[in-house]
Structure formats: C-alpha cells, structure tokens
Design an enzyme around this catalytic site. Structure first.
Site, PDB file in Angstrom:
ATOM      1  N   LYS A  99       3.977  21.200  18.648  1.00  0.00           N
ATOM      2  CA  LYS A  99       5.232  20.492  18.402  1.00  0.00           C
ATOM      3  C   LYS A  99       6.355  21.336  18.996  1.00  0.00           C
ATOM      4  O   LYS A  99       6.312  22.569  18.909  1.00  0.00           O
ATOM      5  CB  LYS A  99       5.428  20.316  16.890  1.00  0.00           C
ATOM      6  CG  LYS A  99       6.656  19.499  16.500  1.00  0.00           C
ATOM      7  CD  LYS A  99       6.729  19.259  14.985  1.00  0.00           C
ATOM      8  CE  LYS A  99       7.932  18.424  14.587  1.00  0.00           C
ATOM      9  NZ  LYS A  99       8.004  18.182  13.126  1.00  0.00           N
TER      10      LYS A  99
ATOM     11  N   SER B  54       6.850  14.896   7.455  1.00  0.00           N
ATOM     12  CA  SER B  54       6.826  14.839   8.915  1.00  0.00           C
ATOM     13  C   SER B  54       5.470  15.093   9.570  1.00  0.00           C
ATOM     14  O   SER B  54       5.319  14.869  10.770  1.00  0.00           O
ATOM     15  CB  SER B  54       7.845  15.819   9.492  1.00  0.00           C
ATOM     16  OG  SER B  54       9.138  15.299   9.367  1.00  0.00           O
TER      17      SER B  54
ATOM     18  N   SER C 297       8.760  13.378  11.593  1.00  0.00           N
ATOM     19  CA  SER C 297       9.296  13.824  12.859  1.00  0.00           C
ATOM     20  C   SER C 297       8.231  14.271  13.861  1.00  0.00           C
ATOM     21  O   SER C 297       8.522  14.356  15.052  1.00  0.00           O
ATOM     22  CB  SER C 297      10.254  14.979  12.611  1.00  0.00           C
ATOM     23  OG  SER C 297       9.562  16.110  12.113  1.00  0.00           O
TER      24      SER C 297
END
Lengths: 483, 476, 95
Positions: free
Chosen positions: A75, A174, A150
């Site tokens: 990420k 997330s 997210s």
C-alpha cells in the site's frame, strides 16, 4: 501461475517449476494488461526484477524463507526507500522516501519481491478509494463499483491476481471493508502487533497494518513476516510472535461464537444478512456453539471515531507544510502563504474536512465536550468487547452493511459514507484483531464475513478463518476477465 | 502611588544527554546545519518518537532536589502550532500531567532568605533555529537543535524584584549543574529564561496584567530587562494607560523591551495526549535509584562547609558555587592534610583568580588537586614562605612540574639555617651603620628596613621568623 | 449545531489550510452534520469513566541514551523544496 496461493507458489519456486523472475514478470505483465483497474500508483518494474534475481539465487542456494521470490505489493502508505511514497496525495506526489518502513524492511529481509505501490484513499481517509489523488480504483467484480477503501488498490490487485498478496492498513476498517468488497481475505491484527514505523500516520492510536491475501493461510504467512516488536515504535508490543501457520487446522469443535445483536440490526442489507447467517451455519456444522451477545455502546463508535481519528490526523498532517519535503506552492509571498497555499492546494476535500473537524474538536472550548468525551466513550466500547469475550471465543458479523456500491454513488454525502463503517470501527477503537473472509455473493458481488477475536489471538482467528476456507470455496472465486 | 512587582520565571534547561529526547541523533552543539537532524527530528512522514530514559532520570533528579512531588504517571501532549523551526507542526510537551509537580527552592537576597515555589517542571523537545540573515529575503532553518531535551521549570509568581528573580535563576542554574543534568551554558542556549512581569499597587491582592519577556539569556540581562519592564509598566499606568498581555522581546542594545507583533495573534495550541507515546511510569525502583545517585545539594553542602571547615558565609558560598569546585577544594584539604583555612584561602584566592583571568572552567584547570595540595604542604611545613609560594604557583600553572620539583630546581627552599641567616644579617648591619644608629636611638620603624634587606639578600628564602629573632638579638 | 462560515475560516486558519471561498459553505454544512452525529455521545453518561487514549493500557518504553544516527543531510535534503548551504529555506520570517 498467478492463480496460485503463496504456499503453492513457494513450493513451485523451490521445486524450480519456474523462477521468481518468471513469476514476477508474469505479474508485471498482468499489472500492465489490467492497468484500467488503476490499482498501482507506482510499478517498480526494474526494482522488482532485480529483487527477483536475488531471490532466485537464494532459492538456488536453499537459503529461502517462505516469502522468498514471492511478488507482493505495498500500500502506498508504507515508506519505501528510493521509491515514490505518495499516500495517495498530491502532497507527496514528489516524495521519494529516504528510508524504509519497518514492515518494508521485514519484507525485504524475507526475500519477497515488491512489484510496486498500491493506490489508496488520500492519507487513508475514505471508504471507497475515491479520494485518491491518482483517481478511483475499480472493483474487478464489477468495474462500475468501488473496491472499498482505504486499501482499495490492495484489495482490487489481490482480487484481480495482479499480485500474490498485498499489505494494507486499517484505521476504521480500511483492510476489512475493501477485502469484503473485493472477495479476498484481509486481516487487521491487534494494535501494537505490527510496527507503525514508516507507515504514514492517519490516526496513530487506531492505525494498524495487516495482510490482504487470497486465503487465511496466505495471511498467516504474511503476518509472520510483518509482525514483531519494533524498538522504533513506542506502541509496538514486546511480545513473542507465535507461529501463525501451526494451528490453522485445529478443530473448531466447541468453539463459542458470539453474534452481537447490534451487528444485525437496522441498516444491514437483508441479502448480506442471509449470507452471514449461512456462513455462521457452516460453523455450526463444524461443531461451534452460537450465541447472541450484545455490544451496547457500539452505536457510539461512529461519533467517537469521528472525533478521535480527525483529532489525531489534524496533528499528524501538520508536518506536511512545504518546508522539508513534499508539495510546495509556487512563489509564496510570506510564511503563512507558504503554509496555507501548499496545504490548501495539495490536500483533497476529504482530508481537509477531517483536518477541519479535528482542529475544531481540539480547539479551546470544545476539547472536553468532544475529545475527552470521545475517549471516555471509547473505554465503554472497549469494555463491551471485554464483556463479550468473557462469554465467547470469537464474534462474527458482517463487515459492511452492503456490498460494493457504485463509483461516485456516495461521494456527495460524506456522512453516509461514514455511517457505512459502523461494523468495523469499534474494533479499531478497542484495538482488537479482526479478519474479513469471503462468505458468498449478493448479485455477483462478494460479501465479507467479519470475525473478531481477543487481543493477540491471531493464531486462533486465522484457524477459525482457515477452517471455513477448507469447507467452502468462496475465497477461490476469481472475477470474470481476471482468470 | 507605591508599586509592587510580581515576577514568575519559566526556565528552559537543555538536559545534558548524549542523544535527543525522542531520537538517537546527537545533541552536540555547533555541528554543521542539519547534519544532526535525523528522520525523526525532521518529522519525515511515518517516523515515531521513542523516549530517552536518561531524560526521565534527569527530570526525576531535579524534582527530588527541589522537594517536589514526582508524578507516578506523566503524559506527553502535542502542542500544535505552525513555525518553520518546528518540523512536525506540533511540539511534544507535557500539559496536564507533568513529570515534576510542586516544589520549592530557597534564595538569599542581601542576607534575607526567601522561599520560591516551583509550580511544575515538565519535559519537552526543543525547536530548531531560524537564521534570518544571509539568505536574500529568505530564512534559513537548521534543525540540529530540534528534539534536544528540555526541562521547563515554571516558578510561582513569588518574586518581588529583579534582584530576587536573578537570585532564583542563579540558584536553579547552580542546581542543574550540581545535578549534572544541564551544562548551564547560556551563550549556547543551554539555559534560557522567560520572565512574566506585572505590577500592582502595594497592598492589592489581585495580580496586574503581565507581560512575558522572552529569551533573556544572561543574568545581567534578566535584571536589566525586568527593571526596564517594571519602569515601562509603571509609567504606562501612571500615564493613564493599561498594560496589555503580550510577549515582549528585550533589546539589549537599546535597553528596552518591545512588543513581538508577529506573535500577537491569539494562539490556540490544541493540546492533546500524543498518541505515539504512552504514559511514563516512574517506578519506586527508579525513584530509589535516582535518590541514591543524588549528590549533596548546594544548600546542604554550604551548611556543611561552614560547620566542618569553620568558614564564613562568603567563602562557603564561593566554594560551593559549583560541585566541581567544592569537590576540588575538599580533595585539596584531604590530600594536603593542611588546615582548611589555608586551603580555602588558596582555592578562593590565587587559584580562582588565575582561572578567571585565563577564562577557564574548573574542569580545565592546569593545576590538578594533587599539585595544589603539594604546594600547600610546603607552605605548611615552612619549606617555602607565602611569598615564594606565589612564585611556585605561577610555575605550577604552566603544568610541567610538581611544587617539590619546582622548589628543588629553582632552589626556592626556605633558609632556616640560623648560621646562614646570621651571616647575611651581619653583612647588612655592617653595610648600614646609619640605620643601625637610628634604630638604636629609638626609631623602631627602621627594623622593617633590616627585615626587607635580609629577605632581599636571601632572595625571599630566609625564614621570616628566624630573621626576626636574629635581628632582635643583633640589634640590642 | 450549525457552524458559521466565520468559524470554518477560523479553524482553517488555525490548521493553515487554504480553502476556497466558494467551498466554505459546504464545509460548514458537512462539519455541522458531523457535529450532529457527535450529539449521540452526549446522551451517554461517562462520569467516572477514565479517558482511553490507547487501545493497550501500556507504559512507555524507554530507550537507552545512545547516539545511533549519523549525518544523512544529503539524503534528506535531496527531497527538499528549497535549500541553501545545508539550510532549509522559507520566506523571510519577521520576529
């Protein structure tokens, strides 16, 4: 080869069925082929091939760990030295990190190959990946829908087999919510289990990194590498890391499952509820006892979260000031102009909204009413879980009230977006571990089952998830066009 | 109207650790800009603070030395404001739960003792430095200092004059150096002071509006700045004006304080507990350890010196003004075995004067305690006279030899052999018949002339007692 | 609870956050709706409850006082917007 789990890939690499370079190249080709998903902010092609070459040497020397040569992706919230680390923001579009996050160091040490950096909501603030400066990510199950957020890029990439596995971070859901939307396995570990050093902070007392994978077994392998005490993180727990793979097949006979009634109340989509009930039935068949429990303060988790997370983020994001790194506005006329324009031009709407919210909650006159009140309520929420875990071993429920919603569908109403986090947020406030595993489909869109367990019982959580995946094949489904 | 001044001080003492409060970067002074600012000090995205244990020990030590309550748990908070020398946009400090609670310290002004309350002392990180010159319309930022540990010591508004404020500041300055928690170097900014000053009509209970005088970095300036501010406030009120609460900067060149306009806008620091740090626990074990390590404190030491060495207040004050000097003195007494008074005279006299003249700190002394003791021994056993001792001292200062070696090499040993002295005296009497006549006719003052001549002829080495005795006999 | 445009501007300035004049209204509305959510908290009695700052009731770990960092100025300043002779530059600050 892109359809295999990490366990299978590791075996094939060891047996020389293909090399890490070949495997890495095949993923790089897929990333290119499916670039319309917009999963990656940065593809580190050269770096990946170089790492794969090194991994092949290690493999040849018999000097390999379970992740050696396995292509993964990070990420874009984790600092990767020499590679752009944008956090999904214009603010860090020019930020080449001068150091590695601890998690990144650990993966490098394990010999894993990093394919690149994954798209995400700006500074991890969002539940749909639509707040990214780099544009929305598509959900491979239905490209007109969001992948969740997210960690949307991570979830979509794993679901579309653009990487063997990915990392995510979870502040209010997330990891779990995008995992649920994309039909993959996503684990948020106990707060303090995985180092936060080098992971760009959103809300420090809530953030926790975890694996996003095709199976619970793969999640165990990744977590093994990611976990552990880090002297650079004061909130990292100095506790030995257990073997996460060892107990995966333990029997679930007599497992006590609690179903918090607040997870099944109004707002939950009926079809989603049926999928969850069916999944729970599966556990009953495995010998588990099911019991209703209550988390009476759960309804407070949204207001509490939307005080604490913005308050912490408002301070955490003050370092982005255009002075030492990151975006700086053109020709600032004075110091305040430098701050105001750099931050005003480089932060997106959602980030601004949360900074404003947090600044307000902390400002003179409101601190007690909002921040202190929220911290007290946070304890009540945490106590609810303590009570529940004195009665049952794990809690189960939905991850999200609905399946993936359409791109653009909720962007106009931030509050509606916030309310959808209702089932995931309380876990972060309490700091508990939780996993989302694929449990079926509603209208061909994946549904995630959330399992929550007590502090530092990830081995148990993975065992419970793995056993389900031994008797079901939801986690093995691949979206059409990505086989 | 008669006015009364009310002063409270906030002292920032940089703690003398090797590394910073939340990072492992060096705190050494004077490095090239930004070469000692690590990722944590720069506030790079993703970095986290970890607390230095030495910082905690030092704060506890200070707390114990002022008889303060030490909080079993203390909490770090973020103080939010934007400034380029503050990399994270917040300073990690302490607000609601400081590590050191209420304590006190006694000061002495013109022989009057007064107790000053210390409200609290808390830990925080220092900011970097801004350089406004040399950058063509820009300001240059050096973050080497960012993250240096600070102990902020906040006093009660207990002081009533600039003199008291200075006495308090000196007292704290002595104390932190005694405890070896701060080097006290004011030029380098290791010890800084802000003063809250207000005036009120004598007899009035409530406090007047205060002005905060920022960063006054010498004892002299503290006194001047406070006095000039008191004058300004009284003039202002008497002229019909009112004092506004503001931050003022002391301008030493013009001896005036002026308002810092840029900082006038209302601050709202939005303090909240730093989620990257956990509560700091002060265990009984740590408390015991620190207590055991606690040196004898200045007041106790001074009292002991007065009693043990029968010293007057002034000498005892001088000798205990720093721990190193006191230790040096006591070592000299012990090694030399001489009278405490002789040692005190030499340490406070020639020795300190020489150090001051050379601008040296006691740790840099070219005469070690053993060598000074060696010299005093020879004075005590009358190997040399006091006058010769000064000559030997000057040689000792060069640092090449011991007193005994110098006395031997330069033949400075006192002449005590009465035959040798007699021979000198005989010659002087023979050479000065007029003076002999004067003396014998009753002018006793002339006796001094003979002593002087004898000492001169012996190059100062003749034992003065012996000289006196023989002269008296010969001039009968 | 309704936040005024003035309040939004004041907070934005505290946070040194440039927001467009035309968006102030929207932010005011959004923030007000979020604040309305918060009122749910006030309905719950939290007297005698200790504020919870961290998920784990842990104690701060202390680090030995040793210098481990070396000079990395070149590395760190390679990503800086504006530097001169080792200093970071900002528009002139007036004291």
């Amino acid at each position: 080869m892109h359809n295999k789990t990490i366990t299978e890939l590791a075996k094939d690499l060891r047996e020389g069925k293909f090399s890490s370079v070949e495997l890495t190249q095949s993923y790089l080709d897929r990333i290119k082929k499916h670039s319309e998903l917009n999963c990656f902010i940065t593809v580190a092609e050269d770096f990946a091939i170089e790492s794969a070459k090194m991994a092949d040497i290690k493999l040849a020397n018999g000097d390999a760990s379970p992740l050696t040569g396995i292509p993964i992706a990070q990420k874009d919230i984790f600092c990767t030295q020499g590679t752009k680390t944008s956090c999904g923001s214009k603010m860090l579009d020019n930020f080449i990190s001068p150091y590695n996050a601890t998690v990144v160091e650990k993966f490098n040490h394990s010999g894993a190959v990093m394919l690149g950096k994954l798209n995400m909501d700006e500074f991890a603030m969002g539940s749909s990946n639509e707040t990214s400066f780099y544009g929305a990510v598509q959900n491979p199950w239905d490209t007109s829908t969001v992948p969740g957020g997210s960690s949307g890029g991570s979830a979509s990439a794993v679901a579309a087999h653009l990487t063997a596995a990915a990392t995510g971070t979870d502040t209010g859901g997330s990891i779990r919510q995008p995992a649920a939307f994309c039909g993959i396995t996503g684990l948020k570990p106990t707060y303090g289990r995985v180092s936060r050093y080098g992971m760009i902070a959103f809300a420090s007392s809530l953030d926790q990194a975890g694996p996003m994978t095709r199976s619970a077994e793969d999640a165990a392998t990744l977590l093994q590498t990611m976990s552990g005490f880090d002297p650079k993180d004061s909130t990292s727990m100095n506790k030995p890391v257990p073997d996460y793979s060892m107990g995966l097949n333990n029997s679930l006979e007599g497992l006590k499952i609690g179903l918090p009634k607040e997870f099944f109340s109004e707002g939950l989509n009926d079809s989603v509820a049926r999928v969850i009930e069916t999944a729970v039935d599966e556990y009953r068949k495995m010998g588990a006892e099911i019991k209703e429990v209550s988390l009476p303060h759960m309804k407070l988790s949204i207001p509490v979260y939307y005080v604490i997370a913005p308050a912490e983020c408002s301070a955490n994001l003050s370092r982005f000031d255009g002075v030492r790194f990151g975006y700086r506005c053109d020709e600032p006329k004075d110091l305040n102009d430098l701050y105001i324009r750099s931050r005003g031009e480089a932060f997106g709407d959602e980030v601004k909204r949360r900074i404003l919210m947090g600044t307000y909650a902390l400002s003179a006159g409101y601190y007690d009413a909002y921040y202190i009140k929220a911290q007290k309520a946070r304890r009540l929420i945490s106590e609810d879980f303590k009570q529940a875990f004195s009665e049952v071993d794990v809690l189960m429920g939905p991850v999200s009230p609905s399946t993936a919603f359409g791109l653009g569908e909720k962007t106009g109403d931030p509050i509606e977006m916030y309310l959808a986090d209702i089932y995931t947020i309380a876990v972060n406030l309490a700091g508990l571990p939780a996993i989302s595993i694929p449990a079926g489909f509603v209208n061909e869109k994946p549904v995630g089952l959330q399992i929550i367990s007590n502090y530092f019982t990830e081995p148990h959580l993975l065992n419970v998830a793995h056993k389900y995946q031994q008797t079901t094949n939801w986690h093995q489904q691949t979206p059409k066009g990505f086989e | 109207m008669e006015w009364e001044t009310v002063i409270g001080l906030e002292i920032h003492a940089q703690l003398a650790t090797k590394s910073k409060i939340f990072s492992s970067a060096s705190t050494a002074y004077g490095a090239e800009p930004n070469t000692q600012a690590c990722a944590v000090d720069l506030g790079l995205p993703g970095v986290l603070p970890v607390l230095n244990q030495q910082v905690v020990r030092m704060a506890v030590k200070f707390g114990m030395a002022i008889g303060a309550e030490i909080a079993p748990y203390s909490v770090f908070a973020r103080k939010n404001y934007f400034y380029p020398d503050l990399p994270k946009g917040y300073q990690i400090s302490q607000m609601d739960h400081p590590i050191v609670g209420f304590g006190h310290i006694d000061i002495d002004v013109n022989g009057t003792k007064k107790r000053i309350g210390v409200t609290r002392a808390h830990l925080e990180e220092d900011a970097g430095k801004s350089l406004h010159e040399n950058f063509h319309g820009s300001t240059g930022i050096d973050l080497n200092r960012a993250g240096t540990p600070l102990l902020e010591i906040v006093s009660e508004p207990d002081m009533r004059s600039a003199q008291e404020a200075v006495a308090y500041m000196r007292k704290i300055h002595d104390l932190v150096r005694y405890l070896e928690i701060c080097d006290g170097n004011m030029q380098e900014g290791s010890f800084r002071c802000d003063a809250n000053v207000s005036v009120r009509p004598k007899g009035q209970e409530s406090l007047g509006t205060r002005a905060e005088l920022k960063n006054i970095n010498s004892f002299k300036f503290v006194e001047k700045a406070i006095n000039i501010e008191i004058e300004r406030q009284i003039d202002l009120i008497e002229g019909g004006g009112t004092v506004v609460q503001e931050t003022r900067l002391y301008d030493a060149d013009n001896n005036e304080t002026r308002s810092m306009r840029s900082k006038e806008e209302a601050n709202d620091y939005r303090y909240f507990p730093d989620p990257d740090l956990l509560p700091v626990e002060i265990t009984d074990e740590l408390r015991e350890q620190v207590k055991a390590d606690l040196p004898e404190l200045p007041d106790a030491k001074k009292l002991r010196f007065k009693e043990q060495y029968a010293q007057d207040d002034e000498i005892a004050t001088t000798l205990t003004s720093s721990r190193q000097l006191a230790d040096f003195y006591e070592a000299v007494v012990e090694i030399s075995g001489c009278e405490a008074k002789l040692c005190a005279n030499w340490v406070c006299g020639n020795f300190l004067a020489a150090l001051n003249k050379a601008g040296l700190n006691i740790n840099k002394t070219p005469i070690c305690q053993d060598r000074l003791a060696g010299l005093l021994k020879r004075i005590a056993d009358q190997t040399i006279s006091g006058k010769i001792a000064k000559q030997v001292f000057e040689e000792l200062w060069k640092g090449h030899a011991t007193a005994d070696e110098i006395i031997e090499q330069q033949g400075l040993k006192q002449i005590t052999d009465s035959n040798a002295i007699e021979a000198i005296i005989d010659k002087i009497i023979a050479d000065n018949p007029n003076q002999v006549k004067q003396y014998l006719s009753g002018k006793e003052k002339v006796f001094g002339f003979f002593v002087g001549q004898t000492m001169k002829a012996s190059q100062g080495k003749a034992n003065p007692n012996e000289v006196n005795k023989i002269l008296h006999n010969k001039l009968k | 609870m309704m936040l005024t445009a003035e309040e939004v501007k004041k907070i934005a300035y505290l946070a040194r956050l440039g927001i467009d004049e035309k968006d102030v209204e929207t932010y005011a509305n959004d923030l007000s709706s979020i604040l309305d959510l918060m009122t749910q908290m006030s309905e719950t009695c939290t007297d005698d409850i200790l504020p919870m700052a961290h998920p784990m009731d842990q104690i701060q770990r202390l680090r030995p006082d040793t210098v481990l960092e070396s000079d990395q100025r070149e590395n760190f300043q390679s990503i800086a917007p504006q530097i001169d002779s080792g200093f970071y530059l900002v528009p002139k600050v007036l004291d």
